[in-house]
Scaffold this active site. Structure first.
Site, mmCIF file in Angstrom:
data_model
loop_
_atom_site.group_PDB
_atom_site.id
_atom_site.type_symbol
_atom_site.label_atom_id
_atom_site.label_comp_id
_atom_site.label_asym_id
_atom_site.label_seq_id
_atom_site.Cartn_x
_atom_site.Cartn_y
_atom_site.Cartn_z
ATOM 1 C CB SER A 129 33.245 18.624 12.275
ATOM 2 O OG SER A 129 33.582 19.190 13.507
ATOM 3 C CE1 TYR A 144 33.754 18.631 31.345
ATOM 4 C CE2 TYR A 144 36.012 19.378 31.055
ATOM 5 C CZ TYR A 144 34.823 19.407 31.754
ATOM 6 O OH TYR A 144 34.704 20.203 32.864
ATOM 7 C CE LYS A 150 32.756 14.465 15.566
ATOM 8 N NZ LYS A 150 32.903 13.698 14.325
HETATM 9 P P1 NAP Z 1 26.514 6.191 14.337
HETATM 10 O O1 NAP Z 1 25.161 5.849 13.825
HETATM 11 O O2 NAP Z 1 26.879 5.873 15.729
HETATM 12 O O3 NAP Z 1 27.592 5.543 13.310
HETATM 13 C C1 NAP Z 1 28.961 5.707 13.560
HETATM 14 C C2 NAP Z 1 29.743 5.003 12.477
HETATM 15 O O4 NAP Z 1 31.146 5.186 12.771
HETATM 16 C C3 NAP Z 1 29.490 3.485 12.425
HETATM 17 O O5 NAP Z 1 29.562 3.045 11.100
HETATM 18 C C4 NAP Z 1 30.648 2.950 13.247
HETATM 19 O O6 NAP Z 1 31.010 1.615 12.933
HETATM 20 C C5 NAP Z 1 31.759 3.892 12.780
HETATM 21 N N1 NAP Z 1 32.916 3.805 13.677
HETATM 22 C C6 NAP Z 1 32.960 4.000 15.015
HETATM 23 N N2 NAP Z 1 34.205 3.757 15.464
HETATM 24 C C7 NAP Z 1 34.956 3.389 14.388
HETATM 25 C C8 NAP Z 1 36.298 3.002 14.202
HETATM 26 N N3 NAP Z 1 37.165 2.910 15.228
HETATM 27 N N4 NAP Z 1 36.723 2.701 12.955
HETATM 28 C C9 NAP Z 1 35.869 2.764 11.902
HETATM 29 N N5 NAP Z 1 34.584 3.097 11.994
HETATM 30 C C10 NAP Z 1 34.134 3.416 13.247
HETATM 31 O O7 NAP Z 1 26.791 7.761 14.190
HETATM 32 P P2 NAP Z 1 26.238 8.840 13.132
HETATM 33 O O8 NAP Z 1 25.225 9.633 13.823
HETATM 34 O O9 NAP Z 1 25.952 8.200 11.841
HETATM 35 O O10 NAP Z 1 27.542 9.765 13.025
HETATM 36 C C11 NAP Z 1 28.334 9.896 11.860
HETATM 37 C C12 NAP Z 1 29.226 11.114 12.038
HETATM 38 O O11 NAP Z 1 28.417 12.284 12.249
HETATM 39 C C13 NAP Z 1 30.148 11.028 13.263
HETATM 40 O O12 NAP Z 1 31.408 11.549 12.938
HETATM 41 C C14 NAP Z 1 29.451 11.901 14.280
HETATM 42 O O13 NAP Z 1 30.338 12.449 15.247
HETATM 43 C C15 NAP Z 1 28.854 12.980 13.389
HETATM 44 N N6 NAP Z 1 27.728 13.701 13.999
HETATM 45 C C16 NAP Z 1 26.539 13.063 14.232
HETATM 46 C C17 NAP Z 1 25.482 13.779 14.801
HETATM 47 C C18 NAP Z 1 24.131 13.155 15.047
HETATM 48 O O14 NAP Z 1 23.224 13.859 15.552
HETATM 49 N N7 NAP Z 1 23.916 11.877 14.709
HETATM 50 C C19 NAP Z 1 25.643 15.140 15.139
HETATM 51 C C20 NAP Z 1 26.880 15.742 14.876
HETATM 52 C C21 NAP Z 1 27.902 15.008 14.298
HETATM 53 P P3 NAP Z 1 30.563 0.373 13.914
HETATM 54 O O15 NAP Z 1 29.156 0.010 13.499
HETATM 55 O O16 NAP Z 1 31.560 -0.681 13.619
HETATM 56 O O17 NAP Z 1 30.619 0.874 15.324
#
Ligand code: NAP
Length: 224
Positions: A129, A144, A150
């Site tokens: 989340s 938003y 989340k």
């Molecule tokens: P990221 O680097 O942008 O990676 C996102 C991942 O989700 C990628 O593997 C992407 O695949 C996949 N994805 C997106 N849309 C998809 C779909 N329709 N079906 C299947 N896979 C899909 O993001 P991250 O930072 O690693 O984030 C991972 C999780 O942590 C997310 O849920 C995010 O909301 C949460 N989060 C992150 C942060 C932060 O600071 N980074 C903070 C709070 C929460 P593609 O390569 O194909 O697009």
């Protein structure tokens, strides 16, 4: 050794989950929208399966390649951010898209994998989340769609926890911290290594009493 499935495992936090869980000796299945474009994941994971969490056919096909093997932990990690920053620029398509990926996707993936999760001994469902999903902490507005998605994921996590607790499942929502990924950007405070090592430690220690909680990456409770 546990069998662990991670969604959105081709980059960012998901890929780091795969790296660290493999290093600990687990069997790790990673999903990616385009496995052929995920060479690093291909090298690390025991199995890579194509999955778009917004495509029902893709979700329903997910258990097929698993051949009936039990899954101990499901990490619903795949997610996107949203562009909508103000009511003036509110865009229905953008809002629907972020809800679809971040909330509908994880719960439908969990539904599809439930028979295999029931076979597994670990019985942990971890929904990645964000603290931006906290309504109590929302003093800044903006973002938003992402916040709403989340919050919805958090609510779905509690529903799931309430339903599956009697079967021994532990279902939690976790904030990974602000992490240097494509989503978090270069100024984020945590490296993927730091975030995931802490997340894994917390997940390993989860017990029955933790089900339905909203936890920070360091294990602290977050306000709803
Ligand atoms: P990221 O680097 O942008 O990676 C996102 C991942 O989700 C990628 O593997 C992407 O695949 C996949 N994805 C997106 N849309 C998809 C779909 N329709 N079906 C299947 N896979 C899909 O993001 P991250 O930072 O690693 O984030 C991972 C999780 O942590 C997310 O849920 C995010 O909301 C949460 N989060 C992150 C942060 C932060 O600071 N980074 C903070 C709070 C929460 P593609 O390569 O194909 O697009």
């Amino acid at each position: 050794m546990s069998t662990i499935l991670v969604t959105g495992a081709n980059r960012g936090i998901g890929l780091e989950f795969v790296r660290q869980l493999k290093a600990k000796g687990h069997r790790v299945i990673g999903t990616a929208r385009r496995p052929s474009d995920a060479p690093e994941l291909g090298k690390l994971a025991d199995k890579v399966i194509g999955l778009d969490v917004t495509e029902l056919a893709s979700i329903e096909a997910l258990p097929g390649p698993l051949g009936g093997e039990g899954i101990d932990w499901l990490i619903n990690n795949a997610g996107i951010s949203s562009q909508t920053k103000s009511i003036a620029t509110m865009d229905a398509a953008d809002l629907r898209r972020v809800l679809e990926v971040n909330a509908v996707g994880p719960i439908m993936v969990t539904k599809a994998l439930l028979p295999l999760l029931r076979k597994g001994a670990g019985k942990k469902v971890v929904n990645i989340s964000s603290q931006l999903g906290s309504i109590a902490n929302n003093t800044g507005g903006s973002t938003y769609g992402y916040r709403a998605s989340k919050s919805a994921l958090n609510q779905l996590t509690v529903c799931l926890s309430n339903e599956l607790k009697p079967e021994g499942f532990v279902c939690v929502a976790m904030h990974p911290g602000w992490v240097r990924t494509d989503m978090g950007g270069p100024n984020a405070t945590l490296s993927p290594e730091q975030s995931v090592s802490s997340l894994v430690k917390v997940i390993e220690g989860l017990g029955a009493g933790d089900s339905g909680r909203f936890l920070n990456y360091d294990g602290q409770a977050l306000p709803w």
